[in-house]
Design a protein around this motif. Structure first.
Motif, short mmCIF file in Angstrom:
data_model
loop_
_atom_site.label_atom_id
_atom_site.label_comp_id
_atom_site.label_asym_id
_atom_site.label_seq_id
_atom_site.Cartn_x
_atom_site.Cartn_y
_atom_site.Cartn_z
N GLN A 355 0.82 -1.21 0.00
CA GLN A 355 0.00 0.00 0.00
C GLN A 355 0.86 1.26 0.00
O GLN A 355 0.45 2.30 -0.53
N LEU A 356 2.05 1.19 0.59
CA LEU A 356 2.93 2.35 0.62
C LEU A 356 3.63 2.60 -0.71
O LEU A 356 3.83 3.75 -1.12
N LEU A 357 3.99 1.52 -1.40
CA LEU A 357 4.68 1.65 -2.68
C LEU A 357 3.73 2.13 -3.77
O LEU A 357 2.54 1.82 -3.74
N PRO A 358 4.23 2.87 -4.77
CA PRO A 358 3.40 3.19 -5.92
C PRO A 358 2.89 1.91 -6.60
O PRO A 358 3.64 0.95 -6.74
N GLN A 359 1.63 1.94 -7.01
CA GLN A 359 1.02 0.77 -7.65
C GLN A 359 0.80 1.07 -9.13
O GLN A 359 0.22 2.10 -9.49
N GLY A 360 1.26 0.16 -9.99
CA GLY A 360 1.15 0.35 -11.42
C GLY A 360 -0.27 0.63 -11.87
O GLY A 360 -1.18 -0.14 -11.57
N GLY A 361 -0.46 1.74 -12.59
CA GLY A 361 -1.76 2.11 -13.11
C GLY A 361 -2.72 2.67 -12.10
O GLY A 361 -3.87 2.99 -12.44
N ILE A 362 -2.27 2.83 -10.83
CA ILE A 362 -3.18 3.25 -9.77
C ILE A 362 -2.79 4.60 -9.17
O ILE A 362 -3.61 5.52 -9.11
N LYS A 371 -0.16 -0.61 -16.36
CA LYS A 371 -1.59 -0.76 -16.08
C LYS A 371 -2.04 -2.20 -16.32
O LYS A 371 -1.55 -2.88 -17.22
N ALA A 372 -2.97 -2.65 -15.50
CA ALA A 372 -3.52 -4.00 -15.62
C ALA A 372 -4.87 -4.02 -14.91
O ALA A 372 -5.17 -3.13 -14.10
N PRO A 373 -5.73 -5.04 -15.21
CA PRO A 373 -7.02 -5.12 -14.50
C PRO A 373 -6.85 -5.12 -12.99
O PRO A 373 -7.66 -4.55 -12.27
N ARG A 374 -5.78 -5.78 -12.52
CA ARG A 374 -5.41 -5.73 -11.11
C ARG A 374 -3.94 -5.33 -11.03
O ARG A 374 -3.13 -5.85 -11.80
N PRO A 375 -3.59 -4.41 -10.13
CA PRO A 375 -2.19 -3.98 -10.07
C PRO A 375 -1.25 -5.15 -9.77
O PRO A 375 -1.56 -5.99 -8.92
N TYR A 376 -0.16 -5.21 -10.48
CA TYR A 376 0.82 -6.28 -10.28
C TYR A 376 2.21 -5.75 -9.98
O TYR A 376 3.07 -6.50 -9.52
N ILE A 377 2.44 -4.45 -10.22
CA ILE A 377 3.71 -3.82 -9.91
C ILE A 377 3.55 -2.89 -8.72
O ILE A 377 2.69 -2.01 -8.71
N PHE A 378 4.37 -3.11 -7.70
CA PHE A 378 4.40 -2.26 -6.50
C PHE A 378 5.87 -1.88 -6.31
O PHE A 378 6.66 -2.69 -5.81
N ALA A 389 15.37 3.71 -12.97
CA ALA A 389 15.39 2.51 -12.14
C ALA A 389 13.99 2.21 -11.62
O ALA A 389 13.15 3.10 -11.44
N LEU A 390 13.75 0.92 -11.36
CA LEU A 390 12.50 0.48 -10.76
C LEU A 390 12.84 -0.68 -9.83
O LEU A 390 13.41 -1.69 -10.25
N VAL A 391 12.49 -0.51 -8.56
CA VAL A 391 12.81 -1.52 -7.55
C VAL A 391 11.57 -1.75 -6.69
O VAL A 391 10.99 -0.79 -6.18
N GLY A 392 11.17 -3.01 -6.55
CA GLY A 392 10.00 -3.28 -5.73
C GLY A 392 9.56 -4.72 -5.79
O GLY A 392 10.38 -5.64 -5.82
N ILE A 393 8.23 -4.91 -5.84
CA ILE A 393 7.64 -6.24 -5.78
C ILE A 393 6.68 -6.41 -6.96
O ILE A 393 5.92 -5.51 -7.29
N ILE A 394 6.75 -7.59 -7.59
CA ILE A 394 5.80 -7.94 -8.63
C ILE A 394 4.98 -9.13 -8.15
O ILE A 394 5.53 -10.12 -7.65
N LYS A 395 3.66 -9.02 -8.27
CA LYS A 395 2.76 -10.12 -7.92
C LYS A 395 2.34 -10.81 -9.21
O LYS A 395 1.71 -10.21 -10.07
N LEU A 427 5.69 -7.98 -17.76
CA LEU A 427 4.48 -8.70 -18.15
C LEU A 427 4.76 -10.19 -18.36
O LEU A 427 3.93 -11.05 -18.03
N TYR A 428 5.94 -10.49 -18.92
CA TYR A 428 6.32 -11.89 -19.08
C TYR A 428 6.45 -12.56 -17.73
O TYR A 428 5.99 -13.70 -17.52
N ILE A 429 7.07 -11.88 -16.78
CA ILE A 429 7.21 -12.43 -15.41
C ILE A 429 5.85 -12.62 -14.79
O ILE A 429 5.57 -13.66 -14.16
N LYS A 430 4.99 -11.66 -14.93
CA LYS A 430 3.63 -11.74 -14.38
C LYS A 430 2.91 -12.98 -14.86
O LYS A 430 2.23 -13.69 -14.09
#
Length: 433
Positions: A355-362, A371-378, A389-395, A427-430
């Protein structure tokens, strides 16, 4: 006995087939990812470091140049965030004070909140209302207004506001267009506006002073927000204007017996720093860490302490020089960023971190990307010219959480092109991990 042996052989054969299938699956996924980010791809045109790490299993799925140092830009704020998480916990240190009758002497602790309208306000006026006189000392300030390696020509921009012990208004001033004349939103600068002949639709500031200029013929835009030159004298003046009581600038050492005024919950500061990448808040949070550790404001000393304690087990020793990442002197390896993300993930509930990290498309700096139907990049972004650079978590679609560090330096492309190619990888990782 024959039946039992046959059944055992069958189980062993099935296990071998499953292991073999899993090996093939792992290899295919690796090859697919390598085809996107490995040799002879878009990411061979410049220096790229990448690592993908499954948080719950501890499995490194892929790495490229993860041992090399990169300029992390604003992903440096992850170091500041972790330092404050370990040292400050959940409260802000606003100032330290000593009472003597109806007088109070205060020393700033770095809290950036007061009069900075994007943040919840500490109740400073209420607290100080019972005193007839306020003394202000900056003897605990052991730092510089600008960070090591900041670019001199950034002085004009709000993202490069000066650091100070007792900031007010975010150390920036805004102007209203009143009958084609700029009017400062801070009373102390009401008589600091002059005219000049340069064709500019906005207000500009003198390099060395708090003198602001505009052209009456071309002035149309009330902006931009401009950093002002900080000083202990100006802080005392701003305090007088707000408190409407005597405020004297004094030179008194901070005693060890001084009490601490805690302004409030630090979480809103974290959110603004992480999601909007506010450099000023990041720098001031690092100063609050120093205040908590040593009773003085010294970002270099705070960094050195955090590196030697909470970050002593990083794979590679980072060159960490400021709180925000404005400096190009910051250097870090992708694998150290992954270790940092793992530390943060263990230090707080994962759902709170997401919730603290920026969420892709949100929201935040990722509102228009990934952007995605449900956020997957935080993830925390970091961009300065020719570096992203981009550092964080991918669901992933499988429900797994992977930490990743994706650092790009020294490219000549537009940052939007870099992000577009990065999105293909993510997206491939997702879909496959």
């Amino acid at each position: 006995m024959i039946k039992k042996i046959s059944f055992g052989v069958l189980i062993f054969s099935v296990s071998l087939l499953a292991a073999s299938a899993q090996e093939i699956d792992v290899r295919e996924r690796y090859e697919g990812l390598n085809a996107l980010v490995g040799p002879n791809t878009f990411f061979d045109n410049h220096l790229t470091g990448f690592i993908l790490y499954e948080l719950d299993s501890g499995w490194v799925h892929f790495e490229k140049n993860s041992h090399m140092n990169f300029i992390p830009a604003s992903t440096t704020k992850l170091f500041t965030f972790y330092a404050s998480l370990m040292v400050l916990r959940d409260r802000t240190n606003t100032f330290r004070y000593v009472e003597k009758g109806d007088e109070i002497t205060i020393w700033g602790s770095g809290d950036p909140s007061w009069k900075y309208n994007i943040l919840p306000q500490p109740k400073i006026e209420d607290f100080l209302s019972k005193y007839k006189k306020v003394n202000f000392s900056s003897s605990n300030w052991k730092d510089e207004a600008f960070g090591y390696g900041w670019q001199w020509d950034d002085y004009y921009y709000a993202y490069s506001a000066e650091r100070s012990p007792f900031p007010m208004y975010g150390n920036i001033v805004m102007f209203r267009n009143v009958n084609r004349t700029p009017q400062a939103t801070i009373p102390a600068f009401a008589n600091s506006v002059k005219t000049f002949e340069i064709n500019s639709p906005t207000v500009r500031r003198d390099f060395h002073s708090n003198t602001f200029y505009y052209n009456p013929r071309t002035y149309t835009n009330p902006g931009p927000m401009l950093p002002f030159v900080t000083s202990a004298e100006l802080t005392a003046q701003l305090l007088r204007d707000v408190l409407k009581k005597p405020v004297e600038l004094v030179d008194l050492e901070l005693p060890s017996t001084a009490k601490i005024f805690n302004g409030g919950d630090i979480k809103p500061l974290w959110k603004e720093m992480m999601q909007e990448s506010d450099n000023f808040i990041a720098e001031q949070i690092l100063l609050m860490v120093s205040d908590q550790l040593f009773g003085e404001l010294n970002s270099e000393r705070a960094i050195d302490y955090v590196k030697k304690t909470y970050l002593r087990d990083l794979p590679d020793d980072p060159k960490w020089v400021d709180g925000s990442g404005l400096s190009r002197h910051n250097l870090v390896t992708p694998r150290s960023m992954i270790t940092l993300m793992e530390k943060i993930d263990k230090a707080m509930p994962r759902d709170q971190l997401l919730q603290l990290l920026p969420q892709g498309g949100i929201n935040g700096t990722l509102k228009n990307n990934y952007k995605a139907p449900r956020p997957y990049i935080f993830a925390k972004t970091g961009t300065i010219s020719n570096n992203h650079a981009l550092v964080g978590i991918i669901k992933t679609d499988s429900g797994r959480h992977h930490a990743f560090a994706f650092l790009n330096n020294n490219y000549l492309n537009k940052a939007s092109e870099i992000r577009r190619e990065m999105e293909k990888v993510l997206l491939y990782i997702k879909a496959n991990y």
